[in-house]
Write a protein that holds these residues in place. Structure first.
Motif, short mmCIF file in Angstrom:
data_model
loop_
_atom_site.label_atom_id
_atom_site.label_comp_id
_atom_site.label_asym_id
_atom_site.label_seq_id
_atom_site.Cartn_x
_atom_site.Cartn_y
_atom_site.Cartn_z
N GLU A 159 0.84 -1.19 0.00
CA GLU A 159 0.00 0.00 0.00
C GLU A 159 0.88 1.25 0.00
OE1 GLU A 159 -3.29 0.14 2.83
OE2 GLU A 159 -2.86 2.26 3.16
N GLN A 160 1.89 1.21 0.81
CA GLN A 160 2.78 2.37 0.95
C GLN A 160 3.45 2.74 -0.37
OE1 GLN A 160 5.78 1.88 4.14
NE2 GLN A 160 7.09 3.11 2.84
N ILE A 161 3.84 1.74 -1.13
CA ILE A 161 4.50 2.04 -2.40
C ILE A 161 3.49 2.16 -3.55
CG2 ILE A 161 6.67 0.96 -1.70
CD1 ILE A 161 5.90 -1.40 -3.57
N GLY A 162 2.22 2.10 -3.23
CA GLY A 162 1.21 2.34 -4.25
C GLY A 162 0.90 1.17 -5.15
N LEU A 163 1.31 -0.02 -4.76
CA LEU A 163 1.02 -1.20 -5.57
C LEU A 163 -0.39 -1.69 -5.26
CD1 LEU A 163 2.73 -2.83 -7.60
CD2 LEU A 163 3.23 -4.42 -5.77
N MET A 164 -0.78 -1.53 -4.01
CA MET A 164 -2.18 -1.75 -3.62
C MET A 164 -2.77 -0.37 -3.34
SD MET A 164 -3.06 -4.98 -3.51
CE MET A 164 -4.47 -5.12 -2.39
N PRO A 165 -4.05 -0.18 -3.69
CA PRO A 165 -4.68 1.11 -3.37
C PRO A 165 -4.85 1.26 -1.86
CG PRO A 165 -6.31 -0.43 -4.20
CD PRO A 165 -4.99 -1.12 -4.33
N ALA A 166 -4.96 2.48 -1.39
CA ALA A 166 -5.20 2.71 0.04
C ALA A 166 -6.50 2.01 0.42
CB ALA A 166 -5.30 4.21 0.31
#
Lengths: 148, 148
Positions: B22-29
């Motif tokens: 999530e932090q690196i934007g691979l999973m959405p928030a």
DNA sequence: CCTTGCAGCTCTAGTCGCTAGAGAGATTAG
DNA sequence: CTAATCTCTCTAGCGACTAGAGCTGCAAGG
């Protein structure tokens, strides 16, 4: 006496890497010139070549540290040396096995792709559904490489 | 809706790893509960399973990011998908080749060890002198692994 | 209702083996 | 003497996590 750049050329180890090895204590602190530049003799060159070669064979730095320690005790039996080398061989072999399983799966996946639209792409589909795989390639062991 | 722990169990991706994605934007928030805990639906689970599977096959996160982007454009031809998968296959194959060369050299080295004293140990000797090697295993390419 | 204990939260730092860059000083060739 | 190249220290970054500190949330048992 060699400068760090010269030592780098002769051993094939990059200059910052030599400094890094000194920093982590794998190489002893080098002698210094009057202008504070590092100077190396034949012993240092041998030691660095040893490290380089062991790294090329994939030994981790900790194992190399152990090997260097052992090579300073020429009267001891080489059981420990043998064990380290065998462990390294086992690591390499398990990495090969894992990578070959991945190779198989990738080939299968790519072979099924009909080069149509993404909606029908087998690659995307297989990645989304592990049930479509031939093997259990779930991380049974670590395939991290030794770098360099 | 699933808690992060439940999602972790169902996908086999560890909890801190999910947060990292999530932090690196691979999973959405993720959505949050009233008490600020993450909640996941079916779409998130599918996306994470896709990531997990691609990681198991050794794809780097950047390639996975691209694949996820492509899978959201189902009308495009799958040329780009194919290229990413083929690049990954090539990477895997070159790693295998390199590791097999190392395997050979290690076996040769270990086979020559007479299990005597370190002073006569072939392992130490060969490591110290690259001239004794059969191959040029000098780092021709990177054999770093994809981790996990 | 209240406690207990696990699950979850954020944030920072560590892993491995380097690599890159800034900004300064040393050395060497012409 | 000058210009070019090396070398110095220091810090931060890579990929893909992992570990830990020090909090808060929440469900179940008494």
């Amino acid at each position: 006496m060699l400068s760090i750049g010269r030592l780098s050329q002769e051993t094939g180890v990059k200059v910052p890497t030599i400094r890094y090895y000194e920093q982590i204590g794998l190489m002893p602190a080098a002698e210094r010139s009057s202008g504070n530049q590092r100077l190396y003799g034949a012993a240092a060159r041998r030691r660095l070549s040893f490290i380089r070669h062991a790294r090329d064979l994939g030994f981790p730095l900790e194992a190399i540290r152990d090997l260097l320690g052992l090579s300073d005790q020429p009267d001891q039996p080489c059981t420990a040396v043998d064990a380290i080398a065998r462990a390294q061989l086992a690591t390499i072999r398990s990495r090969i096995a894992r990578l070959q399983a991945l190779e198989d799966e990738l080939m299968r996946m790519i072979g099924q792709c009909a080069h149509g639209k993404i909606a029908e792409c087998r690659v995307i589909e297989v990645l989304g559904d592990h049930g479509q795989c031939a093997h259990d390639h779930h991380g049974t062991f670590d395939d991290a490489g030794p770098g360099r």
